[in-house]
Design a protein around this motif. Sequence first.
Motif, PDB file in Angstrom:
ATOM      1  N   SER A 203       0.846  -1.192   0.000  1.00 12.37           N
ATOM      2  CA  SER A 203       0.000   0.000   0.000  1.00 12.37           C
ATOM      3  C   SER A 203       0.883   1.245   0.000  1.00 12.37           C
ATOM      4  N   GLN A 205       1.573   5.168   0.845  1.00 10.37           N
ATOM      5  CA  GLN A 205       1.140   6.088   1.891  1.00 10.37           C
ATOM      6  C   GLN A 205       1.971   7.357   1.834  1.00 10.37           C
ATOM      7  N   HIS A 206       1.715   8.281   2.784  1.00 11.62           N
ATOM      8  CA  HIS A 206       2.363   9.585   2.745  1.00 11.62           C
ATOM      9  C   HIS A 206       3.884   9.458   2.796  1.00 11.62           C
ATOM     10  N   GLU A 209       6.258   8.404   5.895  1.00 14.87           N
ATOM     11  CA  GLU A 209       5.446   8.026   7.049  1.00 14.87           C
ATOM     12  C   GLU A 209       5.851   6.623   7.480  1.00 14.87           C
ATOM     13  N   ILE A 211       4.731   4.802  10.255  1.00 12.08           N
ATOM     14  CA  ILE A 211       3.623   3.969  10.740  1.00 12.08           C
ATOM     15  C   ILE A 211       2.748   3.577   9.553  1.00 12.08           C
ATOM     16  N   ILE A 212       2.409   2.316   9.452  1.00 12.60           N
ATOM     17  CA  ILE A 212       1.584   1.835   8.336  1.00 12.60           C
ATOM     18  C   ILE A 212       0.162   2.354   8.503  1.00 12.60           C
ATOM     19  N   GLN A 213      -0.237   3.251   7.634  1.00 14.28           N
ATOM     20  CA  GLN A 213      -1.516   3.932   7.776  1.00 14.28           C
ATOM     21  C   GLN A 213      -2.709   3.039   7.455  1.00 14.28           C
ATOM     22  N   ASP A 214      -2.518   2.105   6.556  1.00 20.32           N
ATOM     23  CA  ASP A 214      -3.639   1.273   6.102  1.00 20.32           C
ATOM     24  C   ASP A 214      -3.587  -0.126   6.712  1.00 20.32           C
ATOM     25  N   ARG A 217      -8.175  -0.666   9.893  1.00 23.65           N
ATOM     26  CA  ARG A 217      -9.117   0.427  10.098  1.00 23.65           C
ATOM     27  C   ARG A 217     -10.540  -0.063   9.911  1.00 23.65           C
ATOM     28  N   GLY A 230      -8.582  -2.284   5.400  1.00 23.37           N
ATOM     29  CA  GLY A 230      -7.154  -2.238   5.665  1.00 23.37           C
ATOM     30  C   GLY A 230      -6.451  -3.502   5.224  1.00 23.37           C
TER      31      GLY A 230
END
Length: 233
Positions: A203, A205-206, A209, A211-214, A217, A230
């Motif tokens: 995935s 992400q920003h 970043e 920390i794994i954002q996805d 969730r 997620g």
Amino acid sequence: MVNGGTVQFWTCLNFSYKLRNVETATTICNELVNMCVSKGMQFSANSLLPIRSANPSQIEEALIGVHDQSMARLASMGQNGKQLQLLIIILPDQSGSYGKVKGICETELGIVSQCCKPANLTRLSKQYFENVALKINVKVGGRNNVLSDAIQRRIPLVSDLPTIIFGADVTHPQPGEYSGPSIAAVVASVDWPEITKYSGLVSAQHHREEIIQDLYRTTVDPQRGVIYRGMIR
């Protein structure tokens, strides 16, 4: 090779001018297929589509053409819902096309591919074909290695009860790149007790970043209630 995978539907696309002769490409494929079989794989001796050459300046068009023709061929055989299991690709003589080929095959067309450099094929080296066969086996669901302790159920805790091993990491753009996304990946074992085969998800992400954002969730739908989304559900 512990477990040999199965390849029933395959073909080869040749972008090399040096190996332009169809007989040469056919010989290469026959050698590779024979090596895969000798290692324990179930591999059809006949390609789904004729082995063909293509212009290296038209990579995308050639790959899309093979995808569309293979789907049509399978439909005509009554194999609806099936797809090409392996596309062997002889890369162009000039380097620099690997990323484009892989990007189209893996992310746009959903085709499992095995790329080969022309320079590695001219001598028909048994060692080279053996290495490629091992790569193909993993890509089509086979296993090349298994931990002896796992087979004998001697890994503390893991061997006692059905267990899933997870792994996760984030790869960032190279220094000096200020806008590209970071790429998160999560894998999980799917073959307890051997814990050798892993399925994975990636995935974007920003930028940078960590920390794994996805990863995990939830969303709430008025009609369906809580929906788990997620990479881990």
